[in-house]
Design a protein around this motif. Structure first.
Motif, PDB file in Angstrom:
ATOM      1  N   ASN A 592       0.843  -1.194   0.000  1.00  0.00           N
ATOM      2  CA  ASN A 592       0.000   0.000   0.000  1.00  0.00           C
ATOM      3  C   ASN A 592       0.883   1.251   0.000  1.00  0.00           C
ATOM      4  O   ASN A 592       2.115   1.169  -0.069  1.00  0.00           O
ATOM      5  CB  ASN A 592      -0.964  -0.011   1.188  1.00  0.00           C
ATOM      6  N   ASP A 593       0.261   2.417   0.098  1.00  0.00           N
ATOM      7  CA  ASP A 593       1.030   3.666   0.039  1.00  0.00           C
ATOM      8  C   ASP A 593       2.033   3.780   1.184  1.00  0.00           C
ATOM      9  O   ASP A 593       3.149   4.294   0.998  1.00  0.00           O
ATOM     10  CB  ASP A 593       0.077   4.867   0.066  1.00  0.00           C
ATOM     11  N   GLU A 594       1.653   3.314   2.373  1.00  0.00           N
ATOM     12  CA  GLU A 594       2.590   3.391   3.498  1.00  0.00           C
ATOM     13  C   GLU A 594       3.798   2.493   3.253  1.00  0.00           C
ATOM     14  O   GLU A 594       4.924   2.828   3.639  1.00  0.00           O
ATOM     15  CB  GLU A 594       1.881   3.021   4.802  1.00  0.00           C
ATOM     16  N   ASP A 595       3.577   1.339   2.611  1.00  0.00           N
ATOM     17  CA  ASP A 595       4.706   0.478   2.260  1.00  0.00           C
ATOM     18  C   ASP A 595       5.618   1.162   1.247  1.00  0.00           C
ATOM     19  O   ASP A 595       6.851   1.104   1.366  1.00  0.00           O
ATOM     20  CB  ASP A 595       4.202  -0.848   1.682  1.00  0.00           C
ATOM     21  N   TRP A 596       5.021   1.795   0.243  1.00  0.00           N
ATOM     22  CA  TRP A 596       5.834   2.477  -0.764  1.00  0.00           C
ATOM     23  C   TRP A 596       6.659   3.602  -0.127  1.00  0.00           C
ATOM     24  O   TRP A 596       7.836   3.782  -0.459  1.00  0.00           O
ATOM     25  CB  TRP A 596       4.933   3.034  -1.882  1.00  0.00           C
ATOM     26  N   ARG A 597       6.052   4.341   0.763  1.00  0.00           N
ATOM     27  CA  ARG A 597       6.807   5.400   1.444  1.00  0.00           C
ATOM     28  C   ARG A 597       7.935   4.795   2.276  1.00  0.00           C
ATOM     29  O   ARG A 597       9.072   5.283   2.254  1.00  0.00           O
ATOM     30  CB  ARG A 597       5.873   6.224   2.334  1.00  0.00           C
ATOM     31  N   GLU A 598       7.625   3.741   3.016  1.00  0.00           N
ATOM     32  CA  GLU A 598       8.632   3.092   3.858  1.00  0.00           C
ATOM     33  C   GLU A 598       9.774   2.538   3.013  1.00  0.00           C
ATOM     34  O   GLU A 598      10.959   2.731   3.325  1.00  0.00           O
ATOM     35  CB  GLU A 598       7.987   1.972   4.670  1.00  0.00           C
ATOM     36  N   LEU A 599       9.447   1.845   1.937  1.00  0.00           N
ATOM     37  CA  LEU A 599      10.466   1.225   1.093  1.00  0.00           C
ATOM     38  C   LEU A 599      11.315   2.269   0.373  1.00  0.00           C
ATOM     39  O   LEU A 599      12.534   2.101   0.231  1.00  0.00           O
ATOM     40  CB  LEU A 599       9.795   0.294   0.080  1.00  0.00           C
ATOM     41  N   THR A 600      10.684   3.351  -0.066  1.00  0.00           N
ATOM     42  CA  THR A 600      11.449   4.408  -0.725  1.00  0.00           C
ATOM     43  C   THR A 600      12.364   5.100   0.278  1.00  0.00           C
ATOM     44  O   THR A 600      13.488   5.487  -0.056  1.00  0.00           O
ATOM     45  CB  THR A 600      10.503   5.435  -1.378  1.00  0.00           C
ATOM     46  N   GLY A 601      11.890   5.243   1.521  1.00  0.00           N
ATOM     47  CA  GLY A 601      12.740   5.807   2.565  1.00  0.00           C
ATOM     48  C   GLY A 601      13.934   4.920   2.862  1.00  0.00           C
ATOM     49  O   GLY A 601      15.034   5.410   3.147  1.00  0.00           O
ATOM     50  N   PHE A 602      13.738   3.611   2.790  1.00  0.00           N
ATOM     51  CA  PHE A 602      14.861   2.691   2.986  1.00  0.00           C
ATOM     52  C   PHE A 602      15.816   2.759   1.802  1.00  0.00           C
ATOM     53  O   PHE A 602      17.041   2.761   1.971  1.00  0.00           O
ATOM     54  CB  PHE A 602      14.344   1.260   3.158  1.00  0.00           C
ATOM     55  N   ALA A 603      15.263   2.828   0.587  1.00  0.00           N
ATOM     56  CA  ALA A 603      16.087   2.784  -0.619  1.00  0.00           C
ATOM     57  C   ALA A 603      16.880   4.065  -0.839  1.00  0.00           C
ATOM     58  O   ALA A 603      18.051   4.012  -1.244  1.00  0.00           O
ATOM     59  CB  ALA A 603      15.207   2.497  -1.834  1.00  0.00           C
ATOM     60  N   TYR A 604      16.263   5.223  -0.568  1.00  0.00           N
ATOM     61  CA  TYR A 604      16.884   6.486  -0.954  1.00  0.00           C
ATOM     62  C   TYR A 604      17.244   7.391   0.227  1.00  0.00           C
ATOM     63  O   TYR A 604      17.839   8.446   0.018  1.00  0.00           O
ATOM     64  CB  TYR A 604      15.958   7.250  -1.908  1.00  0.00           C
ATOM     65  N   ALA A 605      16.878   7.000   1.430  1.00  0.00           N
ATOM     66  CA  ALA A 605      17.259   7.790   2.607  1.00  0.00           C
ATOM     67  C   ALA A 605      18.003   6.860   3.570  1.00  0.00           C
ATOM     68  O   ALA A 605      18.815   6.047   3.133  1.00  0.00           O
ATOM     69  CB  ALA A 605      16.027   8.423   3.250  1.00  0.00           C
ATOM     70  N   PHE A 606      17.721   6.967   4.849  1.00  0.00           N
ATOM     71  CA  PHE A 606      18.481   6.204   5.840  1.00  0.00           C
ATOM     72  C   PHE A 606      17.574   5.454   6.807  1.00  0.00           C
ATOM     73  O   PHE A 606      17.929   5.236   7.960  1.00  0.00           O
ATOM     74  CB  PHE A 606      19.413   7.145   6.620  1.00  0.00           C
ATOM     75  N   ARG A 607      16.392   5.069   6.330  1.00  0.00           N
ATOM     76  CA  ARG A 607      15.516   4.266   7.179  1.00  0.00           C
ATOM     77  C   ARG A 607      16.223   2.961   7.530  1.00  0.00           C
ATOM     78  O   ARG A 607      16.787   2.288   6.659  1.00  0.00           O
ATOM     79  CB  ARG A 607      14.207   3.946   6.451  1.00  0.00           C
ATOM     80  N   PRO A 608      16.231   2.552   8.801  1.00  0.00           N
ATOM     81  CA  PRO A 608      16.927   1.319   9.187  1.00  0.00           C
ATOM     82  C   PRO A 608      16.160   0.078   8.739  1.00  0.00           C
ATOM     83  O   PRO A 608      14.928   0.094   8.640  1.00  0.00           O
ATOM     84  CB  PRO A 608      16.985   1.410  10.711  1.00  0.00           C
ATOM     85  N   LEU A 609      16.888  -0.991   8.498  1.00  0.00           N
ATOM     86  CA  LEU A 609      16.251  -2.226   8.041  1.00  0.00           C
ATOM     87  C   LEU A 609      15.248  -2.741   9.065  1.00  0.00           C
ATOM     88  O   LEU A 609      14.180  -3.239   8.699  1.00  0.00           O
ATOM     89  CB  LEU A 609      17.311  -3.291   7.749  1.00  0.00           C
ATOM     90  N   GLU A 610      15.564  -2.615  10.354  1.00  0.00           N
ATOM     91  CA  GLU A 610      14.663  -3.138  11.377  1.00  0.00           C
ATOM     92  C   GLU A 610      13.307  -2.448  11.312  1.00  0.00           C
ATOM     93  O   GLU A 610      12.266  -3.086  11.479  1.00  0.00           O
ATOM     94  CB  GLU A 610      15.282  -2.955  12.766  1.00  0.00           C
TER      95      GLU A 610
END
Length: 684
Positions: A592-610
Motif C-alpha cells: 500500500n502507500d505506506e509500504d511504498w513510502r517506507e520502502l522508498t525511505g529505505f532505498a533512498y534515505a536512511f531508514r533502518p532495516l529493522e
C-alpha cells in the motif's frame, strides 16, 4: 573555620587534616572556585603536596594529568582510590561525581573544581546537553543554587575561592575509627553464617557503597570448602573482590561464562558470585542463574548506579525463593562521613520519602492534587526531597540525572497528590512534538536525530509515522504512588487530571517496560498501545512499549494508522507474537502507500532495516527479481557474515548499500511512475 594564611604553610595544614581524617576514618570535599585554569593549577599543587592516586575526572585538565572523561567514570566502580579531582568548571556530571566519591578511601580529599561562586548558577552547563532535551546547552540555576546551599550548610566542607585564602574546617573531635583488622563485623558474620549453611538458592546482597559487600563476598569464597566462580562486567569493576580471592576463585567475563555453561557441565561449581550484578543485562543474568545451585548477586542500590533500582524492582521481584541481605553500616569509612553526607543531601541519594507514608485510612475525598511550577518554588518547598524520593523508590531508571532534569530542563510539568501536607503520589510529564515539517521528515528519513521527543521521534523513526513529531504531545515520564495508598485508583485519578489540563494538545503518551499489569493500567486510563520495541531493556528485562491517548481527530487518525500497521506487520516481527492485538487481525500482503513510502525511505534515505522489515518482506513477496542479498537475510535468514561472502562484499556497510540498491531496483521494476512519485517525496 580556620583560615590558612601566608605564614601558615598550606602543606602543613593539609597534612595535619589528613592525618586526623585517617585516624577518624572520614573523607572530605574541598571546593575550589574560580577561573577554570586557576582551579586546575591549584588542584595540581595540592596533588603534589599529598601522595595518592589522584584520578582526575572532567572535560579538560593539565597535560601533566591523565583525564578520565565523565562518561567513563563508571569504569572506576569496584575500585578504591586515595584522593581525587573532579572538574566541574564547564560541565557538571553529578552521576560521575557520585561514582568518583564512592571509590575514595578513608583519609581522602575530593577536590571539586567549580566556576566563580557568584557566577556559577547562571553559567551554561555543557553537561546539560545530555539531559535537557535541546541541542544547545542551558544554564541550570535551580540545581546549582540547591547544590550550593547544601555545601554551605555543612560545616565540614572546605572552600578555596580565587583571590582568597583556603578555608578548612575546624578539626572536630571524633572518636578514632576502629582499625580494619580483616575480621568481619557482627552483621557481616551473621550474613556469612547464613551463606555458609546455604544448600541452594539465590541470595541478593544489597547496600550502598563502602558497606563491605565485596569484602563479605571474598570471605565467603575464602571459607567455602568447595569451588566458587566470580563474574562481573569487567575485572576492574570488581577489583576489591578479585584482589582478595584471585588465588581461590575463577573470574569469568559474563558472556564467556554463559557460552561455557552451554557447552560444558558446571555441576562441580558450588557458588557463582556476580559482583555489581545490576550492571549486567537482565536476560544474561536470567540465563546464568539456571546453571548454578547457589548464586550470590551483589549490587549497589543507589541512584547513581543507573540500573541498580531496576535490578531491585524488576529482576529480583520475579525470582522464586530469593533471599535478601543488606549491610547498612559503612566499613570503608566512618559513620556520618562528611563526603558521603553532603553528597547524599545534595543529590538526594538517601530516598527520604520512605519514612513518610501518610494516613492510609484517610478518605479519598480528602486528597487534593496540586500543580508544581518548575521555578524557585522547588528550592523552598519541602516537596522536592519527597517528590524525587518517591520517584526513586518506584522507578528503576531514576538517577541524579533526573534530579537535574526535574529542576532545570525546559518543558517539564509536575503534579502531586497530597493528604493534608503529606505526599501521596507524584506525576511528571514532558512536552514533546510541535516540530517543523522539514525536521519531522528528516527524522523519519533518518537524516537527523535531535535531542528529546522520545515517543514522538520513535513513532516516526521506528514506526514510520512521520507526522507524529509535528503533533503537539505530552509524555508521562514518571508516575508513582506511595505503597500504602496503592490500589485505590489514585494513579488513574492523576492521569485523568492531566488529560483535563492537556486539551490544547493532540495527545498524551507514555513509554514503559511492557508487563500485562502495566498494559492493563494504561488501557484503563484510555491509552492505546501503538508500539512494542524490538529489544529488551537491559535495566528491566522488558520490551519497551509505547501508548498514546488521542485528544483530537488528528491524533485519533495517527493512533488508528499505528495500530493498523502493527497488526499488519505482526507476522514479520516475532517479538510481537505474544502480545494481544490492539484491533482485529488484518491479512494483507500487498504493497500500500505506506509500504511504498517506507520502502522508498529505505532505498533512498536512511531508514533502518529493522524499521522497514515488514515492508521489505512484503516487497519480496510481490517482486519477481532475484534480490539475493535481501532474500538471503530476510527469507533464508542466513548470518550476515555468510551473506557478505556470498555477495562478494567487503563488510556490513557494503551489505547495507547492496540492500538499498536491491530495493531501488525492485520498486522501479514494480511501478516506475509510483517509484518516481515517492522518490521525489523522500528527497524533498
Amino acid at each position: 573555620m580556620e583560615k590558612i594564611g601566608e605564614k601558615s604553610p598550606l602543606s602543613a595544614s593539609l597534612c595535619l587534616h589528613q592525618r586526623q581524617m585517617i585516624r577518624q576514618g572520614i573523607r572530605r570535599i574541598l571546593v575550589i572556585s574560580g577561573d577554570s585554569r586557576w582551579c586546575q593549577q591549584q588542584a595540581l599543587i595540592l596533588a603534589q603536596l599529598l601522595p595518592g592516586d589522584w584520578p582526575w575526572i572532567g572535560e579538560a585538565g593539565s597535560a601533566q594529568t591523565k583525564i578520565i572523561p565523565t562518561y567513563a567514570a563508571k569504569t572506576l566502580l569496584g575500585q578504591e582510590k586515595m584522593h581525587a579531582i573532579f572538574d566541574a568548571t564547564t560541565a557538571f556530571d553529578v552521576e560521575a561525581l557520585a561514582v568518583l566519591a564512592g571509590t575514595l578511601r578513608a583519609g581522602s580529599w575530593l577536590l571539586l573544581l567549580v566556576p566563580k561562586w557568584s557566577h556559577w548558577p547562571m553559567l551554561i552547563d555543557q553537561d546539560s546537553r545530555r539531559w535537557c532535551g535541546q541541542e544547545q546547552a542551558i544554564a541550570t540555576p535551580h540545581f546549582i543554587y540547591h547544590f550550593q546551599r547544601q555545601l554551605l550548610a555543612d560545616n565540614e566542607v572546605a572552600f578555596w575561592h580565587q583571590g582568597h585564602c583556603p578555608i578548612l574546617p575546624l578539626t572536630e573531635s571524633r572518636p578514632p575509627r576502629r582499625g580494619i583488622d580483616g575480621m568481619p563485623t557482627s552483621k557481616q558474620q551473621a550474613i556469612l553464617d547464613r551463606l555458609m549453611r546455604a544448600e541452594s538458592g539465590v541470595w541478593v546482597l544489597m547496600a550502598a557503597r563502602g558497606r563491605g559487600k565485596s569484602t563479605l563476598a571474598s570471605m565467603l569464597v575464602t571459607q567455602w570448602p568447595g569451588t566458587c566462580w566470580v563474574t562481573a562486567r569487567s575485572k576492574s569493576a570488581t577489583q576489591i573482590l578479585y584482589q582478595q580471592v584471585t588465588k581461590k576463585a575463577v573470574f569469568w567475563a559474563p558472556d564467556a561464562l554463559l557460552v561455557f555453561c552451554r557447552q560444558h557441565d558446571v555441576k562441580q561449581v558450588d557458588w557463582l558470585l556476580i559482583d555489581e550484578a545490576a550492571a549486567l543485562p537482565v536476560p544474561l543474568l536470567s540465563a546464568l542463574l539456571a546453571y548454578f545451585p547457589r548464586i550470590l548477586l551483589i549490587t549497589t542500590v543507589q541512584g547513581y548506579e543507573g540500573t541498580g533500582q531496576g535490578f531491585l524492582l524488576k529482576f529480583c521481584a520475579r525470582l522464586k525463593h530469593c533471599q535478601y541481605l543488606t549491610l547498612t553500616d559503612p566499613i570503608r569509612w566512618a559513620a556520618n562521613d562528611p563526603l558521603e553526607r553532603v553528597l547524599d543531601q545534595a543529590l538526594l541519594l538517601n530516598n527520604p520519602s520512605k519514612s513518610k507514608t501518610g494516613d492510609e485510612k484517610r478518605e479519598q475525598g480528602s486528597l487534593k492534587i496540586i500543580r508544581i511550577a518548575q521555578n524557585e518554588a522547588w528550592q523552598k518547598s519541602h516537596l522536592l526531597p519527597d517528590f524525587y524520593g518517591l520517584l526513586s523508590n518506584a522507578h528503576y531508571r531514576t538517577t541524579p540525572l533526573d534530579l537535574r532534569r526535574l529542576m532545570d530542563a525546559p518543558g517539564m510539568h509536575f503534579a502531586a497528590m497530597l493528604a493534608d501536607e503529606t505526599l501521596v503520589a507524584a506525576i511528571w510529564l514532558v512536552d514533546e512534538g510541535g516540530l517543523a515539517d522539514t525536521l519531522a521528515r528528516d527524522i523519519w528519513a533518518g537524516r537527523r536525530r535531535p535531542r528529546g521527543n522520545l515517543v514522538a521521534q520513535s513513532l516516526s523513526a521506528h514506526s514510520g509515522q512521520w507526522l507524529a513529531p509535528i503533533l503537539r504531545s505530552r509524555r508521562i515520564s514518571r508516575i508513582a504512588v506511595m505503597d500504602k495508598w496503592r490500589r485505590r485508583g489514585i494513579a488513574l485519578r492523576m492521569v485523568l487530571a492531566e488529560k483535563q489540563t492537556a486539551q490544547r494538545l493532540d495527545f498524551l503518551s507514555v513509554s514503559f517496560g511492557y508487563t500485562d499489569e502495566l498494559s492493563a493500567f494504561w488501557h484503563a486510563c484510555g491509552f492505546k498501545l501503538v508500539r512494542i520495541g524490538s529489544h529488551k531493556e537491559a535495566s528491566s528485562g522488558c520490551y519497551t512499549a509505547m501508548a498514546i491517548l488521542p485528544l483530537n481527530t488528528a491524533a485519533k487518525t495517527l493512533c488508528q494508522s499505528l495500530q493498523q500497521q502493527w497488526v499488519r506487520d505482526r507476522i514479520w516481527l516475532p517479538q510481537w507474537q505474544c502480545y494481544p492485538l490492539p484491533i482485529n487481525k488484518i491479512e494483507d500482503r500487498s504493497l500500500n502507500d505506506e509500504d511504498w513510502r517506507e520502502l522508498t525511505g529505505f532505498a533512498y534515505a536512511f531508514r533502518p532495516l529493522e524499521a522497514s522489515r515488514a515492508a521489505l518482506q512484503r516487497l519480496l513477496i510481490n517482486s519477481l527479481l532475484p534480490l539475493p542479498a535481501l532474500r538471503q537475510y530476510l527469507q533464508q535468514q542466513l548470518p550476515i557474515a555468510e551473506i557478505i561472502i556470498h555477495c562478494h562484499l567487503n563488510g556490513r556497510k557494503a551489505l547495507t548499500s547492496c540492500w538499498r540498491q536491491e530495493v531501488q531496483q525492485a520498486l522501479l521494476n514494480l511501478d516506475k511512475s509510483r517509484h518516481d512519485i515517492w522518490q521525489k517525496w523522500v528527497m524533498e
